[in-house]
Design an enzyme around this catalytic site. Structure first.
Site, PDB file in Angstrom:
ATOM      1  N   LYS A  54      20.997  11.195 -77.433  1.00 10.06           N
ATOM      2  CA  LYS A  54      22.081  10.632 -76.628  1.00 10.06           C
ATOM      3  C   LYS A  54      22.767   9.488 -77.361  1.00 10.06           C
ATOM      4  O   LYS A  54      24.000   9.362 -77.338  1.00 10.06           O
ATOM      5  CB  LYS A  54      21.536  10.177 -75.279  1.00 10.06           C
ATOM      6  CG  LYS A  54      21.072  11.322 -74.389  1.00 10.06           C
ATOM      7  CD  LYS A  54      20.275  10.849 -73.193  1.00 10.06           C
ATOM      8  CE  LYS A  54      19.761  12.039 -72.394  1.00 10.06           C
ATOM      9  NZ  LYS A  54      18.902  11.662 -71.254  1.00 10.06           N
ATOM     10  N   GLN A  98      15.718   7.046 -68.485  1.00  7.72           N
ATOM     11  CA  GLN A  98      15.198   8.317 -68.989  1.00  7.72           C
ATOM     12  C   GLN A  98      13.992   8.747 -68.166  1.00  7.72           C
ATOM     13  O   GLN A  98      13.026   8.003 -68.020  1.00  7.72           O
ATOM     14  CB  GLN A  98      14.812   8.179 -70.468  1.00  7.72           C
ATOM     15  CG  GLN A  98      14.322   9.465 -71.102  1.00  7.72           C
ATOM     16  CD  GLN A  98      15.403  10.534 -71.179  1.00  7.72           C
ATOM     17  OE1 GLN A  98      16.558  10.232 -71.494  1.00  7.72           O
ATOM     18  NE2 GLN A  98      15.039  11.767 -70.896  1.00  7.72           N
ATOM     19  N   ASP A 121      24.173   9.696 -65.000  1.00 11.68           N
ATOM     20  CA  ASP A 121      23.353  10.884 -64.731  1.00 11.68           C
ATOM     21  C   ASP A 121      23.722  11.515 -63.392  1.00 11.68           C
ATOM     22  O   ASP A 121      23.296  12.635 -63.091  1.00 11.68           O
ATOM     23  CB  ASP A 121      21.868  10.523 -64.729  1.00 11.68           C
ATOM     24  CG  ASP A 121      21.192  10.832 -66.059  1.00 11.68           C
ATOM     25  OD1 ASP A 121      21.784  11.542 -66.881  1.00 11.68           O
ATOM     26  OD2 ASP A 121      20.054  10.356 -66.263  1.00 11.68           O
TER      27      ASP A 121
END
Length: 296
Positions: A54, A98, A121
């Protein structure tokens, strides 16, 4: 006739190139560079690889990455304080925790502490609610990526029967809502679905995301259906034999003989997740710039 292989890498490359051009234009207009912060708790090797990917992708498109790492024994309060610092940091346009986090932490509760406008997200209760209501918001990256792959196939979603195998908050539920928004008729199947093969075999579009290697076999698939494999499973050397140790939830070789189009594993859905994360970060930066009066 063999199925067309949906090249997720190629679709993602085009999406990332578009984001890079748009980031350049945004910086020229506002003087602000979008920033993406990742928070990793612990030293799980797989999570570390995902975070590194990422960050590298962010740099490629002109987004500044911020790498925040906490030890595996970090307390709930430790992680919450880090998230709040990033919430308050104006150079951070988007942020994510994460997952999974160590077992002593509640990943869902911690994720819910991220401000909705920075939730790239798309997993906070606010953004989940906006999706459910059909209102604008940041969408979960993997379901959004699947929608782009479906668009690339040219399949007509309006009126189509779509089956999503998997009901997780991370993928199955938001995927079904995006398909409903596209006017598909949607069935969400799961481990307790009776006659799973029969349910799947009705689908014009079949999406598998359950984490069970090669669950979807040939008899699960209607001839001519589009099949999207979201699963990624690592087999033992004994299970893999001479093949790659990574397989999806779909028996690729068998299903390819009846489907019209299918995603491979790897190289299908995975690249789209990061491409959509970058797009969400830019979208978040734009909204924050408008709120601050930097753009109209």
């Amino acid at each position: 006739m063999a199925a067309r292989i949906i090249d997720g890498k190629a679709v993602a490359a085009r999406a990332r190139a578009d984001v890079a051009r748009e980031v350049e234009a945004f910086v020229a207009q506002t003087g602000q560079v979008p920033g993406l912060a990742t928070v990793l708790v612990g030293d799980d090797p797989g999570s570390a690889v995902y975070v590194a990917g990422k960050q590298h992708a962010s740099l490629e498109v002109g987004i500044v990455p911020f790498d925040r790492r906490l030890p595996a024994d970090a307390s709930f309060d430790d992680v919450a304080e880090e998230l709040e610092r990033l919430n308050e940091d104006e150079v951070v346009s988007g942020m994510l925790l994460q997952l999974p986090v160590p077992e002593h932490l509640d990943g869902a509760e911690l994720t819910g502490m991220i401000r909705a406008e920075k939730d790239v997200d798309g997993l906070t209760p606010v953004n989940a609610g906006l999706l459910s209501l059909g209102q604008p918001g940041l969408r979960p990256c993997t379901p959004a990526g699947v929608m782009e792959l479906l668009a690339d196939t040219g399949v007509a979603l309006e009126g189509a029967e779509a089956v999503v195998v998997g009901r997780s908050n991370l993928f199955g539920k938001p995927m079904s809502q995006l398909l409903l928004a596209a006017n598909s008729t949607v069935t969400v199947a799961h481990s307790r679905t009776r006659d799973l093969a029969g349910v799947c075999a009705r689908a014009d579009v079949l999406i598998a995301a359950v984490g069970r290697p090669r669950l979807i076999e040939r008899e699960f698939v209607k001839p001519g259906a589009v099949v999207i494999d979201v699963g990624i499973n690592r087999l033992t050397p004994e299970e893999a034999g001479n093949a790659s140790g990574l397989v999806g939830d779909v028996d690729f070789a068998a299903v390819s003989e009846v489907a019209s189009a299918i995603t491979p594993v790897p190289g299908g859905v995975g690249p789209m997740t990061i491409a959509c994360l970058l797009r969400n970060t830019l979208q978040a930066a734009r909204r924050q710039a408008r709120a601050a009066g930097r753009v109209s």
